[in-house]
Scaffold this active site. Sequence first.
Site, PDB file in Angstrom:
ATOM      1  N   ASP A  41       0.834  -1.211   0.000  1.00 56.15           N
ATOM      2  CA  ASP A  41       0.000   0.000   0.000  1.00 56.15           C
ATOM      3  C   ASP A  41       0.868   1.258   0.000  1.00 56.15           C
ATOM      4  OD1 ASP A  41       0.880  -0.212   2.593  1.00 56.15           O
ATOM      5  OD2 ASP A  41      -1.104  -0.147   3.522  1.00 56.15           O
ATOM      6  N   SER A  42       2.196   1.066   0.029  1.00 56.18           N
ATOM      7  CA  SER A  42       3.113   2.191  -0.196  1.00 56.18           C
ATOM      8  C   SER A  42       2.905   2.753  -1.599  1.00 56.18           C
ATOM      9  CB  SER A  42       4.571   1.751  -0.006  1.00 56.18           C
ATOM     10  OG  SER A  42       4.853   0.575  -0.741  1.00 56.18           O
ATOM     11  N   ASP A  80      -1.248  -6.246  -0.527  1.00 55.56           N
ATOM     12  CA  ASP A  80      -1.454  -5.623   0.785  1.00 55.56           C
ATOM     13  C   ASP A  80      -2.932  -5.370   1.044  1.00 55.56           C
ATOM     14  OD1 ASP A  80       0.279  -5.047   2.836  1.00 55.56           O
ATOM     15  OD2 ASP A  80       1.100  -3.235   1.902  1.00 55.56           O
ATOM     16  N   LYS A 109      -1.153  -9.574   2.700  1.00 52.71           N
ATOM     17  CA  LYS A 109      -0.394  -9.135   3.882  1.00 52.71           C
ATOM     18  C   LYS A 109      -1.289  -8.246   4.730  1.00 52.71           C
ATOM     19  CE  LYS A 109       3.136  -6.053   3.673  1.00 52.71           C
ATOM     20  NZ  LYS A 109       2.575  -4.930   4.481  1.00 52.71           N
ATOM     21  N   GLU A 111      -1.388  -5.842   8.352  1.00 56.32           N
ATOM     22  CA  GLU A 111      -0.621  -5.187   9.422  1.00 56.32           C
ATOM     23  C   GLU A 111      -1.250  -5.485  10.785  1.00 56.32           C
ATOM     24  OE1 GLU A 111       0.017  -0.992   8.814  1.00 56.32           O
ATOM     25  OE2 GLU A 111       0.892  -1.304   6.826  1.00 56.32           O
ATOM     26  N   GLU A 178       9.234  -4.561  10.411  1.00 58.86           N
ATOM     27  CA  GLU A 178       9.664  -3.256   9.875  1.00 58.86           C
ATOM     28  C   GLU A 178      10.183  -2.352  10.989  1.00 58.86           C
ATOM     29  OE1 GLU A 178       6.925  -1.393   7.171  1.00 58.86           O
ATOM     30  OE2 GLU A 178       8.053   0.481   7.148  1.00 58.86           O
TER      31      GLU A 178
END
Length: 261
Positions: A41-42, A80, A109, A111, A178
């Site tokens: 999502d970056s 993501d 993925k 978070e 991270e």
Amino acid sequence: MNILDFKSFKNTKKISMVTCYDFWSAQIIEESSIDCVLVGDSAAQVMHGYPSTIMADIDVMALHTAAVSRGLKTKFLIGDMPFLSVQKGLHYAMDCVEKLMKAGAHSVKIEGVVGHSEIIEAIVRSGVPVMGHLGLTPQSVYQMGGYKVQGRDDLSRELITTHAKQLEDLGCFSIVLECVPMDLATTITKNLAIPTIGIGAGPNTDGQVLVLHDLLGVTKGHRPKFLKNFLNGVSVLTESLNHFDSEVKNNTYPSDQESYQ
Ligand code: KIV
């Protein structure tokens, strides 16, 4: 690489992962020896210029995932799950998983784990592989007070360690760590049977991930300590653009050979 390789790579081979958001760079990655690809999502920051990952909604993520998927043939592709997608309940989370998988992802993925462990478990049970993400979780940037290294004090170290074990028990096949101190990443990596993939987590994780544009040196602005440019992309690309510009202006491009007779 496929899902089974993640386990077999643990303690035998390091895993390399890069982010990717579009068709043409996916085709280049496909030609490389990189193991797996993350449509992060970056994308919101790198491709769309937003200040955080929050603006990448599921339609943005599915669009980028589909483009990347069309450029890959053999690489394992992770999509993501966007901001709040697992906090809005199981039905919404499953809709998002469906969109990413139908766009061509092989896994998703997610978070964090607090407050959505049942959702993670349900996604795993539905047959979709889940990669965890702990430490600096950018979707919580405003709660963390900025893009800061996590796990610096005892309580935070203990929480990240406990959450990593919890994600393994929930059935995650791998965890991104991270921006955590390297000794913490080393301990977590040793205590898990599933591989860890680090970014700003030191050399002892089972693999490393970087944002493609950062490693190619085409991003500007803040440079975190862990970032290494493997190419000075800005100057290489600017040089090519200036070359084109000067050939246009001095009338050497296009030549006769580059023109239809
Ligand atoms: O979105 C992203 O690029 C990521 C990586 C930094 C792991 O989550």
